[in-house]
Enzyme design. Structure first.
Site, PDB file in Angstrom:
ATOM      1  N   LYS A 184       0.818  -1.219   0.000  1.00  0.00           N
ATOM      2  CA  LYS A 184       0.000   0.000   0.000  1.00  0.00           C
ATOM      3  C   LYS A 184       0.857   1.277   0.000  1.00  0.00           C
ATOM      4  O   LYS A 184       2.063   1.219   0.211  1.00  0.00           O
ATOM      5  CB  LYS A 184      -0.945  -0.011   1.205  1.00  0.00           C
ATOM      6  CG  LYS A 184      -1.967  -1.168   1.146  1.00  0.00           C
ATOM      7  CD  LYS A 184      -2.847  -1.098  -0.085  1.00  0.00           C
ATOM      8  CE  LYS A 184      -3.975  -2.114  -0.110  1.00  0.00           C
ATOM      9  NZ  LYS A 184      -3.535  -3.459  -0.503  1.00  0.00           N
TER      10      LYS A 184
HETATM   11  C1  PLP Z   1      -9.437  -2.795  -1.908  1.00  0.00           C
HETATM   12  C2  PLP Z   1      -8.917  -3.541  -0.717  1.00  0.00           C
HETATM   13  N1  PLP Z   1      -9.740  -3.786   0.323  1.00  0.00           N
HETATM   14  C3  PLP Z   1      -9.323  -4.426   1.414  1.00  0.00           C
HETATM   15  C4  PLP Z   1      -8.044  -4.905   1.519  1.00  0.00           C
HETATM   16  C5  PLP Z   1      -7.655  -5.699   2.730  1.00  0.00           C
HETATM   17  O1  PLP Z   1      -6.589  -5.113   3.382  1.00  0.00           O
HETATM   18  P1  PLP Z   1      -5.735  -5.936   4.465  1.00  0.00           P
HETATM   19  O2  PLP Z   1      -4.767  -6.764   3.691  1.00  0.00           O
HETATM   20  O3  PLP Z   1      -5.043  -4.836   5.240  1.00  0.00           O
HETATM   21  O4  PLP Z   1      -6.668  -6.730   5.292  1.00  0.00           O
HETATM   22  C6  PLP Z   1      -7.135  -4.659   0.478  1.00  0.00           C
HETATM   23  C7  PLP Z   1      -5.742  -5.136   0.590  1.00  0.00           C
HETATM   24  O5  PLP Z   1      -5.130  -5.718  -0.221  1.00  0.00           O
HETATM   25  C8  PLP Z   1      -7.589  -3.992  -0.684  1.00  0.00           C
HETATM   26  O6  PLP Z   1      -6.776  -3.755  -1.714  1.00  0.00           O
END
Ligand code: PLP
Length: 379
Positions: A184
């Protein structure tokens, strides 16, 4: 694989190392003063009243759904063109995700028109996802939600530092959810954050984040509490001081790094003109200020995407796909879609999308190399 140019890269240095060391030497590792500072600074950056740090964005999305009162029998409108976590969070509560289409081949964010078609008497909320860091049509979406008494949750995993009409993405709806996963715009390895302007919602999220307990270890350490009650069936979705310390350093670099991403995107747009219209580059127009999280292109209809990606790989340039559509996953096959609107734009773009490398350290030369590789792969 020894990539010449990887899909992404982190911007970590001595500042992150010394921040972690500082926490280790403080001997206080669980959620405490560093996490509180991280929450305050992140909420200020977004322009929200409250920040609630958690261990990842999937947990943030789940908590947001629970705190909005979503449960069995309810429906929540979500895009299919997203990471599966957006829809999974709805299912964790026992509710049903209903998939909406995206706007167009240029605008890959959720379509208001499609949202309207998904509305039933069971609809309780809409989760929008700011694809690639580009804002959804939040004025229209929040107006529609208000008219029908729906909560808006923003999946802002791609959009740290992005804004629309001067308001941070994530602060338009009832709750905004951010990811600090390692790919990210700012990262803590694993990590996430909720933001909200609603005081009661903030209290609820804090409570649910830590088993529904009324007092935390930190408050007892500080001598502010001896015992606690458990007032709700909560979770352990806490962040720790080590991740928060890295987050504070990464947050301080976010504006600079997003500006570097913007430069690379401008250069890509310029160089790829030669291949347009055979290759389409989405988001030639967009709302507000983007976080430029990823750089998607659409291959010509009929072009073999796998062969294209194999050719890029042979040239040691890493590519990816954002995303395989959620409604086509096996784990989603049982959901009844027979009476649901079709998703023509999503189904048109998902087979043609390829994501090119984008990260703050991508140099002008790197962008040239990637575009050369794209031209080669197109032949
Ligand atoms: C659009 C989106 N939503 C949710 C997530 C979930 O994030 P996390 O990996 O921090 O749980 C991601 C992560 O890849 C994402 O790209």
């Amino acid at each position: 694989m020894d990539w010449l140019i990887p899909l992404g890269d982190i911007d970590f240095g001595e500042e992150e190392e010394s921040a972690v060391l500082g926490v280790l030497r403080s001997r206080w590792l669980t959620m405490g003063g560093v996490s509180q500072s991280f929450e305050r600074e992140f909420a200020d950056m977004v322009g929200a009243r409250h920040g609630i740090a958690v261990n990842n964005a999937t947990a943030a999305l789940h908590l947001a759904c629970v705190a909005c009162g979503i449960g069995p029998g309810d429906e929540v409108i979500v895009p299919s063109l997203t990471f599966v976590a957006t829809a999974n969070a709805v299912r964790y509560t026992g509710a049903t995700p209903v998939f909406a289409d995206v706007v167009s081949e240029d605008d890959l964010t959720i379509s208001v028109e499609s949202i309207e078609k998904c509305l039933t008497e069971k609809t309780r909320a809409i989760i929008v996802m700011h694809y690639g860091g580009y804002a959804c049509d939040m004025p229209a979406i929040t107006a529609f939600a208000d008219q029908h008494g729906l909560a808006v949750i923003e999946d802002a995993a791609h959009s740290a530092g992005a804004s629309l009409e001067g308001r941070g993405l994530g602060s338009w709806g009832k709750v905004g959810c951010y990811s600090f996963f390692s790919n990210k715009n700012m990262t803590t390895g694993e990590g996430g954050m909720l933001v909200t302007d609603d005081d009661a919602m903030s209290d609820k999220l804090r409570n649910l984040r830590s088993h529904g307990m009324t007092a935390m270890t930190w408050e007892r350490h500080k001598g502010h509490a001896w015992s606690y009650d458990v007032t709700a069936l909560g979770y352990n979705y806490r962040i720790d001081e080590i991740h928060s310390a890295i987050g504070r350093v990464q947050l301080a670099k976010l504006a600079r790094n997003n500006a570097r991403r913007a430069q690379a995107v401008a250069q890509y747009n310029d160089l790829l003109q030669e291949l347009v219209p055979a290759v389409q580059v989405p988001f030639q127009s967009y709302r507000g200020v983007s976080a430029f999280h990823i750089f998607p292109i659409l291959l010509p209809k009929g072009k073999d995407r796998l062969a294209f990606m194999e050719s890029m790989k042979a040239q040691r340039v890493q590519t990816s796909i954002h995303y395989p559509p959620v409604h086509k996953f096996s784990a989603y096959a049982g959901l009844d879609r027979s009476s649901r609107p079709s998703l023509p734009v999503t189904e048109e773009v998902v087979g043609r999308e390829v994501t090119l490398p984008l990260y703050p350290g991508l140099t002008e030369n790197d962008v040239l190399t990637v575009v050369q590789a794209v031209k080669q792969a197109m032949n």
